[in-house]
Design a protein around this motif. Structure first.
Motif, PDB file in Angstrom:
ATOM      1  N   GLY A   1      11.382   7.474  -5.222  1.00 37.27           N
ATOM      2  CA  GLY A   1      12.024   6.567  -4.425  1.00 37.27           C
ATOM      3  C   GLY A   1      13.437   6.810  -4.204  1.00 37.27           C
ATOM      4  O   GLY A   1      14.083   5.842  -3.749  1.00 37.27           O
TER       5      GLY A   1
ATOM      6  N   TYR B   1      11.457   4.167   2.014  1.00 37.02           N
ATOM      7  CA  TYR B   1      10.837   5.364   0.985  1.00 37.02           C
ATOM      8  C   TYR B   1      10.049   6.305   1.917  1.00 37.02           C
ATOM      9  O   TYR B   1       9.406   7.097   1.175  1.00 37.02           O
TER      10      TYR B   1
ATOM     11  N   VAL C   1      11.219  -1.651   1.050  1.00 37.51           N
ATOM     12  CA  VAL C   1       9.702  -1.233   1.466  1.00 37.51           C
ATOM     13  C   VAL C   1       9.813  -1.732   3.219  1.00 37.51           C
ATOM     14  O   VAL C   1       9.553  -0.962   3.989  1.00 37.51           O
TER      15      VAL C   1
ATOM     16  N   THR D   1       0.765  -1.108   0.104  1.00 39.60           N
ATOM     17  CA  THR D   1       0.072   0.082  -0.008  1.00 39.60           C
ATOM     18  C   THR D   1       0.957   1.129  -0.034  1.00 39.60           C
ATOM     19  O   THR D   1       1.772   1.510   0.771  1.00 39.60           O
ATOM     20  N   MET D   2       0.575   2.163  -1.150  1.00 43.12           N
ATOM     21  CA  MET D   2       1.480   3.488  -1.133  1.00 43.12           C
ATOM     22  C   MET D   2       0.650   4.460  -0.616  1.00 43.12           C
ATOM     23  O   MET D   2      -0.448   4.581  -1.173  1.00 43.12           O
ATOM     24  N   ARG D   3       1.172   5.331   0.094  1.00 42.13           N
ATOM     25  CA  ARG D   3       0.427   6.454   0.672  1.00 42.13           C
ATOM     26  C   ARG D   3       1.249   7.774   0.267  1.00 42.13           C
ATOM     27  O   ARG D   3       2.514   7.816   0.487  1.00 42.13           O
TER      28      ARG D   3
ATOM     29  N   THR E   1      -4.269   6.995  -1.087  1.00 41.99           N
ATOM     30  CA  THR E   1      -3.378   5.657  -1.078  1.00 41.99           C
ATOM     31  C   THR E   1      -3.953   4.740  -2.124  1.00 41.99           C
ATOM     32  O   THR E   1      -4.988   4.870  -2.791  1.00 41.99           O
TER      33      THR E   1
ATOM     34  N   SER F   1       4.420   6.769   3.014  1.00 36.77           N
ATOM     35  CA  SER F   1       4.910   5.250   3.184  1.00 36.77           C
ATOM     36  C   SER F   1       4.379   4.398   2.151  1.00 36.77           C
ATOM     37  O   SER F   1       3.628   4.626   1.359  1.00 36.77           O
ATOM     38  N   ILE F   2       5.155   3.479   2.214  1.00 38.55           N
ATOM     39  CA  ILE F   2       5.047   1.987   1.321  1.00 38.55           C
ATOM     40  C   ILE F   2       4.980   1.089   2.350  1.00 38.55           C
ATOM     41  O   ILE F   2       6.155   0.816   3.006  1.00 38.55           O
TER      42      ILE F   2
ATOM     43  N   ILE G   1       6.173  10.821  -0.455  1.00 41.15           N
ATOM     44  CA  ILE G   1       5.825   9.195  -0.271  1.00 41.15           C
ATOM     45  C   ILE G   1       5.920   9.249   1.338  1.00 41.15           C
ATOM     46  O   ILE G   1       6.802   9.334   2.098  1.00 41.15           O
TER      47      ILE G   1
END
Length: 290
Positions: free
Chosen positions: A176, A159, A154, A122-124, A133, A285-286, A283
């Motif tokens: 990234g 990231y 991750v 899940t990328m936020r 997200t 969080s991932i 980013i």
């Protein structure tokens, strides 16, 4: 939920306590016996902890058998007791995974029947006051070493607070590597560069995730990009080297589409920030969620 499945003792389902079983007992003096076994997390690329409960388990009395190759880097956790032992290993394959507990002579004491699903992250992302997200499913079947490398970054938290520093409207969104500070510093890679896997059959279709590399094809570390449209010019066999596609967005498409709506800068910056959005996209969080 911690899986507690298919506990076998001499071919029989384990649902017993100290009496009977493998001959061990609460009072000691017998052979090791297992009353419970569990594993968590069961996720590709993650270090899984296998916890074993029972009797007479200390001093090398039991071992974890992952010889089917589904789990690598097997380690016995220090500090085990007569009634509790733990092992760790890194999940290396998809599908069926059957870690087995054996005694020192190789006799089967217990077994877990697990299933390793396709990994997802899940990328936020945040831009100013806006946050969104989306979920990306990774494909280790097509790009195993690339997926493992990405998940290593991750799960190391690499990231967090890095930039999507190159957002070309309707083309790609890349990030990234650079930190969200005044200097926009390039972070130091945590792991060695990986070999290019661009010839894996996956194409640069809209919503696909790919690994960025520099002039040298085997130079990718942490940088990735999202394809905001079909980009066949990046495919293996079209591009001189190609870029490795290793995943695709499976939910939150509307968030990814927002990248194509971001206006360019009035005063362009020099590379590598010529397409840096204003305000910047960070980013937040991932996180590996599966």
């Amino acid at each position: 939920m911690r899986p507690i499945l298919n506990l076998l003792l001499g071919g029989l389902l384990l649902g017993l306590s100290a009496c009977g079983g493998g001959g061990g007992s609460a009072g000691g003096g017998g052979r090791p016996s297992v009353t419970n076994i569990s594993a968590n997390p069961v996720q590709f690329g993650r270090t899984m902890v296998v916890s074993v409960s029972g009797f007479e388990l200390a001093d090398g009395a039991i071992q974890l058998d992952v010889s089917d190759g589904g789990c690598e880097e097997l380690t016995t956790v220090t500090g085990g007791t007569e009634t509790q032992q733990q092992f760790t290993c890194k999940v290396a394959n998809l599908g069926a995974l059957r870690p087995k507990v054996r005694d020192a002579e190789g006799k089967l004491l217990a077994e877990l029947s697990l299933n390793v699903p396709m990994p997802q992250v899940t990328m936020r992302m945040t831009q100013g006051t806006r946050t969104g997200t989306f979920v990306v499913e990774l494909d280790p079947g097509a790009a195993r070493s690339t997926v493992r490398n990405f998940l290593d970054y991750v799960n190391a938290g690499f990231y967090t607070s890095t930039l999507m520093h190159r957002v070309e409207q309707g083309v790609v969104a890349q990030g990234g590597l650079y930190t969200n500070n005044a200097q926009r510093t390039a972070k130091t890679a945590l792991f060695p560069p990986i070999k290019l896997q661009a010839d894996n059959g996956l194409k640069h279709l809209k919503y696909s995730l790919a690994m960025f590399h520099g002039a040298e094809p085997d130079s990718a570390t942490s940088e990735f990009f999202l394809n905001l449209k079909d980009n066949p010019q990046f495919d293996f066999g079209v591009h001189p080297q190609g870029y490795t596609v290793f995943g695709k967005v499976v939910s939150g498409f509307e968030i990814v589409d927002e990248f194509s709506k971001l206006p360019g800068r009035t005063v362009p910056l020099e590379e590598p920030f010529a397409f840096l959005p204003d305000p910047v996209v960070v980013i937040t969080s991932i996180v590996q969620t599966r």
